[in-house]
Write a protein that holds these residues in place. Sequence first.
Motif, PDB file in Angstrom:
ATOM      1  N   ALA A  98      -2.907  -4.465  -7.666  1.00 21.74           N
ATOM      2  CA  ALA A  98      -3.928  -5.248  -6.984  1.00 21.74           C
ATOM      3  C   ALA A  98      -3.443  -6.653  -6.650  1.00 21.74           C
ATOM      4  O   ALA A  98      -4.010  -7.325  -5.786  1.00 21.74           O
ATOM      5  CB  ALA A  98      -5.190  -5.315  -7.837  1.00 21.74           C
ATOM      6  N   LYS A  99      -2.387  -7.124  -7.339  1.00 21.23           N
ATOM      7  CA  LYS A  99      -1.877  -8.475  -7.119  1.00 21.23           C
ATOM      8  C   LYS A  99      -0.517  -8.473  -6.435  1.00 21.23           C
ATOM      9  O   LYS A  99       0.179  -9.481  -6.437  1.00 21.23           O
ATOM     10  CB  LYS A  99      -1.778  -9.202  -8.474  1.00 21.23           C
ATOM     11  N   VAL A 100      -0.148  -7.329  -5.851  1.00 23.83           N
ATOM     12  CA  VAL A 100       1.152  -7.172  -5.216  1.00 23.83           C
ATOM     13  C   VAL A 100       0.964  -6.922  -3.727  1.00 23.83           C
ATOM     14  O   VAL A 100       0.020  -6.251  -3.309  1.00 23.83           O
ATOM     15  CB  VAL A 100       1.922  -5.983  -5.859  1.00 23.83           C
ATOM     16  N   THR A 101       1.871  -7.490  -2.917  1.00 21.70           N
ATOM     17  CA  THR A 101       1.815  -7.309  -1.475  1.00 21.70           C
ATOM     18  C   THR A 101       2.943  -6.371  -1.033  1.00 21.70           C
ATOM     19  O   THR A 101       4.115  -6.658  -1.298  1.00 21.70           O
ATOM     20  CB  THR A 101       1.967  -8.655  -0.739  1.00 21.70           C
ATOM     21  N   ARG A 102       2.582  -5.263  -0.392  1.00 18.29           N
ATOM     22  CA  ARG A 102       3.592  -4.358   0.131  1.00 18.29           C
ATOM     23  C   ARG A 102       4.247  -5.020   1.348  1.00 18.29           C
ATOM     24  O   ARG A 102       3.573  -5.567   2.220  1.00 18.29           O
ATOM     25  CB  ARG A 102       2.962  -3.018   0.525  1.00 18.29           C
TER      26      ARG A 102
END
Length: 220
Positions: free
Chosen positions: A212-216
Motif C-alpha cells: 500500500a506504500k509502494v509505487t509500481r
Amino acid sequence: MDVTGATSTSSQTSVEAMKQSSNPVSEDFNTFLTLLTAQIRNQDPLAPLDSTQFVEQLATFSSLEQQVRTNDQLESISLMIAEMYSNAAGEWVGQDAAVTTSWLPYQGGEVDFTADIPMEADQALMVIRDTSGEVIDTQSLDPAQSPWSWDGKTANNADADHGLYQMVIELYQGGQPLGMMEPKIISKVTQASIENGEVMLGFENRMTQSAAKVTRIAGE
C-alpha cells in the motif's frame, strides 16, 4: 505466507486448510437434527411431545440451520479474499517498484531513485550520510530529469561500504533552502507475503514495505 514467482505454495496451503477445516456449528446442527429425529421417532404415542416444547426445538433447529448457512457464506467469502490477496502478492514479484524512505540498506552497485520535486524548487541536492551523520557524498540533481542514480561512490571516489545510509534530497529556490524530502528508492520486488491481511513486499536491496506504500514503476 510467502509468494515467490507466481502464487506461493504456502498461500495455497493456507487456502486449502480453510476449505478442509471442520465447522463446529455444522457439527452441532447435525447432532441436534439426529437427536430431534430420534426423539420424534421414539416418543410415546400415548404421551406425545408437548407442542410448546416441540415448537421451541423447531425454532432452535431453524436458528442452527441459518447459522450454518451464514458460516458457509462467510467461509466462502474468506476463501475468496485469501485467493485475491495471494494473486495480488504474486503480481508484484519481479516488478520494479519505488519505496519512499530516507534509509538505504546499501548492498553495492548503483542505486536508482526518484522524487516528486515541487515546481517551486529550481535546484535539488542529494545528500547521503552514514549512521554517524557524516556526509559521504552529495550530488546535484536536475529536477526535470528523474529518475536519477547514485553510483555507490563516496565523495573521494571510493566504493561505499555495504551498510545502512541516510539519503535525503535538499530543495532550493534561487539559492535559498526550501526544505528536505525523502527520495523514492527503486528496486526489484523479489518476494511477497501476506501478513495480518496486508501484502508485504521484500526487495532485492533487502528493503521491506507494505504494498500500500509502494509505487509500481510505470512500464514494468
